[in-house]
Design a protein around this motif. Structure first.
Motif, short mmCIF file in Angstrom:
data_model
loop_
_atom_site.label_atom_id
_atom_site.label_comp_id
_atom_site.label_asym_id
_atom_site.label_seq_id
_atom_site.Cartn_x
_atom_site.Cartn_y
_atom_site.Cartn_z
N ASP A 140 0.94 -1.11 -0.14
CA ASP A 140 -0.13 0.01 0.09
C ASP A 140 0.84 1.30 -0.09
OD1 ASP A 140 -1.98 -1.51 0.23
OD2 ASP A 140 -2.49 -1.48 2.28
N PHE A 141 1.97 1.02 0.29
CA PHE A 141 2.76 2.16 0.46
C PHE A 141 4.05 2.30 -0.49
CE2 PHE A 141 1.11 1.44 4.60
CZ PHE A 141 0.88 2.75 5.02
N GLU A 148 7.20 9.33 4.67
CA GLU A 148 6.07 8.84 5.27
C GLU A 148 5.73 7.91 6.09
OE1 GLU A 148 3.43 9.66 1.53
OE2 GLU A 148 5.23 10.67 0.92
N ILE B 2 -7.83 0.74 0.97
CA ILE B 2 -6.36 0.81 0.72
C ILE B 2 -6.02 1.72 -0.29
CG2 ILE B 2 -4.59 -0.72 -0.40
CD1 ILE B 2 -6.15 -2.98 1.39
N SER B 5 -5.82 5.19 0.52
CA SER B 5 -4.46 5.54 1.35
C SER B 5 -3.42 5.91 0.29
CB SER B 5 -4.28 4.64 2.27
OG SER B 5 -3.42 3.29 1.74
N VAL B 9 -1.53 9.44 -0.07
CA VAL B 9 -0.26 9.55 0.16
C VAL B 9 0.61 10.56 -1.00
CG1 VAL B 9 2.15 8.19 0.08
CG2 VAL B 9 0.21 7.51 1.60
N ARG B 10 0.12 10.27 -2.07
CA ARG B 10 0.78 10.97 -3.32
C ARG B 10 0.27 12.41 -3.32
NH1 ARG B 10 -1.22 7.98 -7.16
NH2 ARG B 10 -0.43 6.14 -6.58
N ARG B 17 -1.28 13.01 5.50
CA ARG B 17 -0.66 11.69 4.96
C ARG B 17 0.08 10.80 5.85
NH1 ARG B 17 3.92 14.28 1.26
NH2 ARG B 17 2.75 15.74 -0.17
N PRO B 19 0.17 7.85 7.60
CA PRO B 19 -0.53 6.44 7.03
C PRO B 19 -1.34 5.84 8.27
CG PRO B 19 1.96 6.60 6.46
CD PRO B 19 1.70 7.78 7.22
#
Lengths: 278, 291
Positions: A140-141, A148, B2, B5, B9-10, B17, B19
């Motif tokens: 997911d990242f 972050e 998901i 998220s 984040v982007r 942000r 998470p």
């Protein structure tokens, strides 16, 4: 197994062979050089998880860095699959204690870094990065920047980045030393899960007794001033290991033995703190 | 959830942000966006207030009987001069010429500076060769080169652009070199252990690591370049904002001079705003807060 056959196989499967390695460091004040490592001989069988433990200043990190090729030995040689180590190489992945993930690259680009340097085509790179991001639980990242992520997540990126390169040997210099206790224990379990998939040769430097016992097949105990190998012990714990291994009989025994050894090897304490001596 | 998220984040704002917060149930939190909007209003409002006070004080002074209407023209006269310059189009021609010179000179100066700074900062022997050049240019203000440029290059367009090149080059090269030198050793060792060659480490590690430094240098370079422009246009130019001011000054048109100064201030501020945007974008990964 028949001893002769065992000897023959072990010669063939030696992943790393440290032969007579010394390392001096020049002092700035002009006094004689400081001996960080004195005549180290260490052979590591392929597929073994070996921990190197010792007090601070015993040269364990220096030894690992010499094996990686990041530092040249003053004397002696390190053989990797029979060939002398002459500098860093992707076949010996290195995981640092401090955060070494590149902050200017996303998780994906970090994992792809080694592959890109080696000229792996973009399609394969992409697939490999996605596989490893998923494996370390960061799917997911994958497009996030390291800033972050938490410390534990960054460590996972670091592991994925090294694993994506498919090295023969993993050299880990207190990789979880900067993490909090809880994250550290979880990362240890995750590392073992990763390791169980491919059984790469691992050298894991730590000063944490529990960590060494939980992770390793063998533990190399180092003494300081000058840095040398004092003892090499085998951990009698079955694989695969999990949280239950931490409370087993073998764990406790090995742990006690290791603590005793380290206490003996510790430099003499100032008189006030050792009243038991006559 | 998901996917949400990932996209957040982007392109989300920094406060959203984090998470860990993504999967948590919604709790009452002040909307960071409205807080930022309030801050923006305060920033712009207070900025205008400051300027209004200064202009107001000046205006009051010009209304005094002893004030000279030519030497200290009241704000309406300055506005009238601005209107005239807009109506006959001369203002845009002058801004256009100035921007053309700044952009050309800035781009040349920055490209040279980044090339030289990267090489000098990363390769030891290249540094030994290039450092004397950088160090000898460093302490001398770009304006001090004007007489030399006039004699050697002349009084045409290349001379004016060269002054801006020098002005933009100086801070950028010094910062770039610094950024290339200050790459943490752990990144270099990590890169080499991952299979990076010396060149790959230069290009993929040292250079991106230096980007925040380079961007800070470029911003300074843009400001000093614009500064130098006004001076460069004093060199026998027949257009540009610097010419506008010097020409009006010679004719004692102080209202036009003041108008020119205000316009330069506005153009410079807008240019810097563009630079800030570029800087924020290119250093969006950095944990260090950029100013």
């Amino acid at each position: 197994m028949i001893p002769v056959a065992a000897a023959a196989t072990s010669r063939r499967t030696l992943a790393l062979d440290v032969k007579g390695v010394w390392r001096y460091f020049q002092r700035l004040d002009g006094t004689p050089p400081f001996t960080a490592l004195e005549n180290i001989d260490l052979d590591v069988e392929s597929g073994k998880f070996v921990a190197i433990i010792g007090g601070s200043g015993c040269g364990k990190s220096t030894l690992l860095r010499i094996m990686a090729g990041l530092v040249p030995p003053s004397r002696g040689v390190v053989l990797h699959e029979g060939k002398p180590v002459r500098g860093p190489h992707f076949s010996r992945g290195f995981v640092f204690q401090a955060d070494a993930v590149f902050p200017w690259l996303t998780v994906r680009r970090n994992i792809e870094f080694g592959l890109q340097c080696r000229g792996i085509p973009a399609g394969k790179r992409r697939a490999t990065a996605e596989t490893w991001a998923r494996t370390v639980g960061l799917a997911d990242f994958i497009d996030a920047y390291p800033k972050e992520l938490s410390g534990g997540m960054r460590k996972r990126v670091d592991l994925a980045r090294v694993y994506a390169n498919d090295p023969d040997v993993l050299l880990m210099d207190e990789p979880f030393g900067a993490l909090d206790a809880q994250t550290k224990e979880r990362m240890q379990v995750e590392l073992l899960e990763l390791w169980d998939r491919s059984r790469k040769t691992v050298l894991f430097v730590t000063h944490d007794v529990d960590e060494a016992v939980f992770l390793a097949d063998e533990i190399v105990v180092m003494a300081s001033r000058p840095g040398r190998i004092a003892e090499r012990i085998t951990v009698p714990l079955a694989r695969p290991r999990d949280e239950r291994s931490r409370v087993s009989e073998g764990f406790e025994q090995t742990r006690r033995r290791l603590r005793g050894l380290l206490e003996q090897l510790a430099p003499p304490a100032p008189p006030t703190s050792s009243p038991s001596h006559p | 959830m998901i996917d949400a998220s990932a996209s957040r984040v982007r392109d989300g704002d920094p406060a959203s942000r984090v998470p860990a917060a993504v999967n948590e149930p919604a709790i009452a939190m002040p909307d960071p966006r409205s807080a930022r909007r309030l801050q923006w209003v305060a920033k712009v409002g207070l900025g205008f207030l400051t300027i209004a006070i200064i202009v107001g004080a000046y205006w009051i002074y010009t209304l005094q009987p002893q004030a000279n209407q030519t030497l200290t023209p009241p704000p309406p006269k300055v506005l009238a001069a601005l209107w005239t310059a807009i109506a006959n189009g001369s203002l845009f021609v002058n801004i256009g010429w100035s921007l053309f010179r700044v952009v050309i000179g800035f781009v040349i100066g920055v490209v040279l500076a980044v090339l030289m700074g990267c090489t000098a900062g990363w390769f030891r022997y290249a540094g030994y060769v290039l450092n004397p050049i950088i160090e000898s240019i460093r302490p001398i203000p770009a304006l001090a080169y004007i007489p030399l440029v006039i004699v050697w290059v002349g009084i045409d367009e290349p001379a004016r652009i060269l002054i801006i090149v020098l002005a933009a080059f100086k801070p950028t090269v010094v910062n770039t070199r610094q950024g290339m030198k200050e790459v943490p050793n752990i990144y270099v060792e990590a890169a080499e252990s991952l299979g990076a060659s010396r060149m790959a480490t230069f290009w993929r590690v040292a250079f991106p690591n230096a980007i925040p430094y380079i961007m800070a240098g470029m911003r300074t370079g843009l400001a000093t370049g614009f500064l130098a422009l006004v001076a460069a246009e004093l060199i026998a130019s027949s257009n540009g904002l610097g010419f506008l001011i010097s020409n009006a000054g010679q004719n004692l048109q102080i209202d036009v001079v003041l108008m020119g100064i205000v316009v330069i201030g506005v153009v410079a501020t807008l240019l810097d705003a563009v630079a800030v945007r570029a800087q924020a974008y290119l250093t969006r990964w950095s944990e260090v807060r950029q100013t």
